[in-house]
Design an enzyme around this catalytic site. Structure first.
Site, short mmCIF file in Angstrom:
data_model
loop_
_atom_site.label_atom_id
_atom_site.label_comp_id
_atom_site.label_asym_id
_atom_site.label_seq_id
_atom_site.Cartn_x
_atom_site.Cartn_y
_atom_site.Cartn_z
N ILE A 1 0.86 -1.18 0.00
CA ILE A 1 0.00 0.00 0.00
C ILE A 1 0.90 1.22 0.00
O ILE A 1 1.78 1.34 0.85
CB ILE A 1 -0.88 0.03 1.28
CG1 ILE A 1 -1.70 -1.23 1.40
CG2 ILE A 1 -1.77 1.26 1.31
CD1 ILE A 1 -2.68 -1.44 0.31
N CYS A 2 0.69 2.14 -0.94
CA CYS A 2 1.47 3.38 -0.97
C CYS A 2 1.20 4.16 0.32
O CYS A 2 0.07 4.56 0.59
CB CYS A 2 1.10 4.22 -2.18
SG CYS A 2 1.95 5.81 -2.21
N VAL A 3 2.24 4.36 1.11
CA VAL A 3 2.07 4.98 2.42
C VAL A 3 1.54 6.40 2.31
O VAL A 3 0.66 6.80 3.08
CB VAL A 3 3.37 4.90 3.26
CG1 VAL A 3 4.50 5.69 2.60
CG2 VAL A 3 3.14 5.36 4.68
#
Length: 128
Positions: A77-79
């Site tokens: 998941i793209c932080v």
């Protein structure tokens, strides 16, 4: 063949994420390797453990988790996108003094480096 997927649509409201999940199933059924799925933009909402679909609806968030648990597929998941949309793990919640965390087990907060690595190490990258 080694695949990676990028998902930019939410779990509910568009077809992108469910199409990606179905494609992931087909990749694995055909004997290919699915190295990872990278969730970006609205796609990070696929990792929100607070979703509660009706009992007669497909639970896509838990389906992604099962893909990780049963097949060992990394779910990144793209932080930055996640934090903007209210999806966080326990560590980030503590660091940012947030009241709670809601990252579904099986998902990992990652930077764009994980996406770049997938692009370099996989034969095919498919975006949904």
């Amino acid at each position: 063949m080694r695949f990676a997927l990028t998902v930019t649509g939410p779990a509910y409201g568009t077809q992108q994420a469910s199409s990606a999940w179905q494609f992931a199933q087909a990749v694995l059924q055909e004997g290919h390797e699915l190295a990872c799925v990278f969730f970006y933009r609205e796609g990070v909402l696929n990792a929100n453990q607070l979703t509660a679909p009706a009992s007669d609806e497909f639970d896509l968030v838990r389906a992604w988790q099962s893909l990780h648990d049963e097949q060992g597929v990394a779910l990144h998941i793209c932080v930055a996108a996640a934090l903007r949309r209210g999806v966080t793990d326990e560590r980030e919640a503590q660091q940012l003094a947030l009241a709670s965390h809601n990252l579904q087990p099986g998902f990992t907060l990652s930077g764009l480096g994980a996406l770049a690595e997938a692009a370099l190490t996989c034969d095919r990258m498919v975006q949904f």
